[in-house]
Write a protein that holds these residues in place. Structure first.
Motif, PDB file in Angstrom:
ATOM      1  N   GLY A  21       0.762  -1.393  -0.051  1.00  0.00           N
ATOM      2  CA  GLY A  21      -0.144  -0.214   0.225  1.00  0.00           C
ATOM      3  C   GLY A  21       1.007   0.885   0.281  1.00  0.00           C
ATOM      4  N   PRO A  22       0.032   2.437   0.300  1.00  0.00           N
ATOM      5  CA  PRO A  22       1.059   3.270  -0.108  1.00  0.00           C
ATOM      6  C   PRO A  22       1.438   3.476   1.247  1.00  0.00           C
ATOM      7  N   MET A  23       3.479   4.375   1.125  1.00  0.00           N
ATOM      8  CA  MET A  23       3.262   4.819   2.471  1.00  0.00           C
ATOM      9  C   MET A  23       2.993   5.962   3.586  1.00  0.00           C
ATOM     10  N   LYS A  24       2.847   5.838   4.582  1.00  0.00           N
ATOM     11  CA  LYS A  24       2.438   6.571   5.570  1.00  0.00           C
ATOM     12  C   LYS A  24       3.311   7.805   6.400  1.00  0.00           C
ATOM     13  N   THR A  25       3.116   8.956   6.481  1.00  0.00           N
ATOM     14  CA  THR A  25       3.687  10.100   6.066  1.00  0.00           C
ATOM     15  C   THR A  25       4.375  10.348   7.519  1.00  0.00           C
ATOM     16  N   GLY A  26       3.726   9.769   8.820  1.00  0.00           N
ATOM     17  CA  GLY A  26       4.671   9.847  10.406  1.00  0.00           C
ATOM     18  C   GLY A  26       5.985   9.226  10.408  1.00  0.00           C
ATOM     19  N   ARG A  27       6.900   8.430   9.479  1.00  0.00           N
ATOM     20  CA  ARG A  27       7.880   7.962  10.040  1.00  0.00           C
ATOM     21  C   ARG A  27       8.708   8.625   8.878  1.00  0.00           C
ATOM     22  N   PHE A  28       9.555   9.075   9.116  1.00  0.00           N
ATOM     23  CA  PHE A  28      10.951   9.871   8.426  1.00  0.00           C
ATOM     24  C   PHE A  28      12.242  10.911   9.237  1.00  0.00           C
TER      25      PHE A  28
ATOM     26  N   ALA B  25      19.086  15.820   3.979  1.00  0.00           N
ATOM     27  CA  ALA B  25      17.726  14.605   3.551  1.00  0.00           C
ATOM     28  C   ALA B  25      16.755  14.689   4.155  1.00  0.00           C
ATOM     29  N   VAL B  26      15.922  14.429   3.556  1.00  0.00           N
ATOM     30  CA  VAL B  26      14.760  14.057   4.134  1.00  0.00           C
ATOM     31  C   VAL B  26      13.919  12.241   3.716  1.00  0.00           C
ATOM     32  N   ILE B  27      14.070  11.328   4.416  1.00  0.00           N
ATOM     33  CA  ILE B  27      14.255  10.160   4.024  1.00  0.00           C
ATOM     34  C   ILE B  27      13.036   9.716   4.704  1.00  0.00           C
ATOM     35  N   LEU B  28      11.577   9.212   4.094  1.00  0.00           N
ATOM     36  CA  LEU B  28      11.039   8.500   4.513  1.00  0.00           C
ATOM     37  C   LEU B  28      10.698   6.524   4.476  1.00  0.00           C
ATOM     38  N   MET B  29      10.663   6.708   5.813  1.00  0.00           N
ATOM     39  CA  MET B  29      10.618   4.766   6.402  1.00  0.00           C
ATOM     40  C   MET B  29       9.264   4.104   6.077  1.00  0.00           C
ATOM     41  N   ASP B  30       9.416   3.203   6.321  1.00  0.00           N
ATOM     42  CA  ASP B  30       7.947   1.697   6.200  1.00  0.00           C
ATOM     43  C   ASP B  30       8.105   1.708   7.321  1.00  0.00           C
ATOM     44  N   GLU B  31       6.862   0.996   8.299  1.00  0.00           N
ATOM     45  CA  GLU B  31       6.495   0.762   9.261  1.00  0.00           C
ATOM     46  C   GLU B  31       7.178   0.265  10.364  1.00  0.00           C
ATOM     47  N   GLU B  32       8.320  -0.926   9.513  1.00  0.00           N
ATOM     48  CA  GLU B  32       9.212  -1.812  10.520  1.00  0.00           C
ATOM     49  C   GLU B  32      10.992  -0.424  10.245  1.00  0.00           C
ATOM     50  N   GLY B  33      10.579   0.753  10.054  1.00  0.00           N
ATOM     51  CA  GLY B  33      11.667   1.999  10.181  1.00  0.00           C
ATOM     52  C   GLY B  33      12.545   1.906   9.367  1.00  0.00           C
ATOM     53  N   GLN B  34      12.470   1.064   8.382  1.00  0.00           N
ATOM     54  CA  GLN B  34      13.549   0.786   6.768  1.00  0.00           C
ATOM     55  C   GLN B  34      13.396   2.084   6.332  1.00  0.00           C
TER      56      GLN B  34
ATOM     57  N   TRP C  18      11.378  16.744  14.544  1.00  0.00           N
ATOM     58  CA  TRP C  18      10.687  17.609  13.324  1.00  0.00           C
ATOM     59  C   TRP C  18       9.790  16.786  13.407  1.00  0.00           C
ATOM     60  N   ARG C  19       9.332  17.877  13.454  1.00  0.00           N
ATOM     61  CA  ARG C  19       7.660  17.155  13.382  1.00  0.00           C
ATOM     62  C   ARG C  19       6.620  17.527  12.461  1.00  0.00           C
ATOM     63  N   SER C  20       6.762  18.106  11.378  1.00  0.00           N
ATOM     64  CA  SER C  20       6.417  18.291  10.135  1.00  0.00           C
ATOM     65  C   SER C  20       7.804  18.704   8.828  1.00  0.00           C
ATOM     66  N   VAL C  21       7.233  18.396   8.446  1.00  0.00           N
ATOM     67  CA  VAL C  21       8.514  18.207   6.616  1.00  0.00           C
ATOM     68  C   VAL C  21       7.353  19.052   5.474  1.00  0.00           C
ATOM     69  N   THR C  22       7.244  20.131   4.930  1.00  0.00           N
ATOM     70  CA  THR C  22       7.003  19.528   3.190  1.00  0.00           C
ATOM     71  C   THR C  22       7.554  19.415   2.354  1.00  0.00           C
ATOM     72  N   ILE C  23       7.634  18.505   1.208  1.00  0.00           N
ATOM     73  CA  ILE C  23       8.248  18.076   0.770  1.00  0.00           C
ATOM     74  C   ILE C  23       8.067  18.951  -0.506  1.00  0.00           C
TER      75      ILE C  23
ATOM     76  N   TRP D 194      14.954  12.587  -0.494  1.00  0.00           N
ATOM     77  CA  TRP D 194      14.544  13.110  -1.108  1.00  0.00           C
ATOM     78  C   TRP D 194      16.493  14.458  -0.594  1.00  0.00           C
ATOM     79  N   GLU D 195      16.902  14.567  -1.147  1.00  0.00           N
ATOM     80  CA  GLU D 195      18.151  15.698  -1.025  1.00  0.00           C
ATOM     81  C   GLU D 195      18.530  16.845  -1.533  1.00  0.00           C
ATOM     82  N   PHE D 196      18.902  17.895  -0.623  1.00  0.00           N
ATOM     83  CA  PHE D 196      18.594  19.062  -1.356  1.00  0.00           C
ATOM     84  C   PHE D 196      19.782  19.547  -1.295  1.00  0.00           C
ATOM     85  N   GLN D 197      20.357  19.768  -2.347  1.00  0.00           N
ATOM     86  CA  GLN D 197      21.973  19.995  -1.893  1.00  0.00           C
ATOM     87  C   GLN D 197      22.398  21.623  -1.996  1.00  0.00           C
TER      88      GLN D 197
END
Length: 148
Positions: free
Chosen positions: A6-13, A94-103, A25-30, A108-111
């Motif tokens: 399914g789609p990724m959840k937004t709360g694990r990053f 770098a902002v890294i979105l993780m799955d439900e297992e924390g992987q 970090w409480r929130s990040v807007t890509i 997204w990298e911002f140079q």
């Protein structure tokens, strides 16, 4: 059991600045992007406009996190920009979105990123229990999205 299809959840990053994880970090807007549209007509088809694209622009990275005593990293980063310290003012984010297992799954990298705007916490004595947060708007030269 995690939903692997399914789609990724937004709360694990997590967020890394210059390859160091910065917690809280409480929130990040890509940032999104948009491309200018132009039209033209060819001489042999005057009734129909053809669409073509122009310059692409990217929005800024927006980030908010809880304020912690003694942690001035974000404020200091902003001060480096204000005071013109280019070597310290530009960082890799770098902002890294993780799955439900924390992987890690998506990165997204911002140079050459720098803090364009800093907003300290808004203090309100009647808001019992709210978290004090600071937010930043980050400009950057290039955004890259990869699978982690």
């Amino acid at each position: 059991m995690p939903d692997r299809h399914g789609p990724m959840k937004t709360g694990r990053f997590k967020v890394e600045i210059d390859e160091v994880e910065v917690p809280g970090w409480r929130s990040v807007t890509i940032p999104g992007s948009s491309t200018e549209q132009g039209e033209y007509r060819e001489g042999d088809e005057p009734d129909y406009e053809k669409k073509l694209w122009g310059q692409t622009t990217y929005d800024d990275l927006e980030m908010e996190r809880g304020v912690k005593p003694g942690d001035t990293a974000i404020f200091d980063w902003r001060q480096d920009v204000i005071e013109g310290r280019v070597d310290n003012g530009r960082k890799e984010v770098a902002v890294i979105l993780m799955d439900e297992e924390g992987q890690p799954q998506i990165r997204w990298e911002f140079q050459e990123a720098w803090v364009k705007e800093y907003n300290p916490p808004e203090l309100d004595a009647s808001a019992d229990g709210d978290t004090a947060t600071e937010s930043i708007t980050v400009a950057y030269d290039k955004m890259v999205r990869t699978e982690a």
